[in-house]
Design a protein around this motif. Sequence first.
Motif, short mmCIF file in Angstrom:
data_model
loop_
_atom_site.label_atom_id
_atom_site.label_comp_id
_atom_site.label_asym_id
_atom_site.label_seq_id
_atom_site.Cartn_x
_atom_site.Cartn_y
_atom_site.Cartn_z
N ARG A 183 0.81 -1.23 0.00
CA ARG A 183 0.00 0.00 0.00
C ARG A 183 0.84 1.27 0.00
N ASP A 184 1.90 1.31 0.81
CA ASP A 184 2.74 2.52 0.87
C ASP A 184 3.44 2.76 -0.46
N VAL A 185 3.93 1.70 -1.07
CA VAL A 185 4.60 1.83 -2.37
C VAL A 185 3.60 2.30 -3.42
N GLN A 186 2.40 1.74 -3.41
CA GLN A 186 1.37 2.14 -4.37
C GLN A 186 0.95 3.59 -4.16
N ARG A 187 0.82 4.00 -2.90
CA ARG A 187 0.46 5.39 -2.60
C ARG A 187 1.53 6.35 -3.10
N ARG A 188 2.82 6.05 -2.81
CA ARG A 188 3.92 6.93 -3.26
C ARG A 188 3.98 7.00 -4.78
N ASP A 189 3.76 5.86 -5.45
CA ASP A 189 3.75 5.85 -6.91
C ASP A 189 2.63 6.74 -7.45
N ALA A 190 1.45 6.65 -6.85
CA ALA A 190 0.33 7.49 -7.27
C ALA A 190 0.64 8.97 -7.03
#
Length: 157
Positions: free
Chosen positions: A122-129
């Motif tokens: 989730r954190d990686v996906q949030r930062r990518d977004a």
Amino acid sequence: MTSAIAMALLLGLPSCGFTPVYGENSASSEVLRNVVLEDPDNQIEYDYLKAVEQRIPPSQNTQYKVRYNVALSYQGLDVVGVSRVQVVGTVTSEFVDQTTQKVELVSSVEGFTSYTADGGFRDVQRRDAERRLMQILADKFITRLIAQSSELGAIPE
């Protein structure tokens, strides 16, 4: 016949005063060379600054310093049983004449993107977004700057 008409129109463009937006002698290219963004205060602003600098490299002795504020909000979406989060961003910018310290232009752009909130990253996906959103907002900022370049007035030599 159609290609002949198109060729005639293209040949007539220089005589009508047409100047490409990114042309060397255009008003917008002059403004782009005379704008620098202030230093970022956090990671999101750093990502935004880097996205803008990919399109307009920083220059020395600029006329305008851009103060900007990046605001993000997160909204949950439930799409067909998949949890998604929509990231909405707004960048508000003030163009300050560095000689007079007067705010010459205030501008705002908005954009959004989303990511899947399921899974273990989730954190990686949030930062990518968030990074994708900063690219979107930088593109809109440059487009808006070009559209409003005449509002900044003449740049002294």
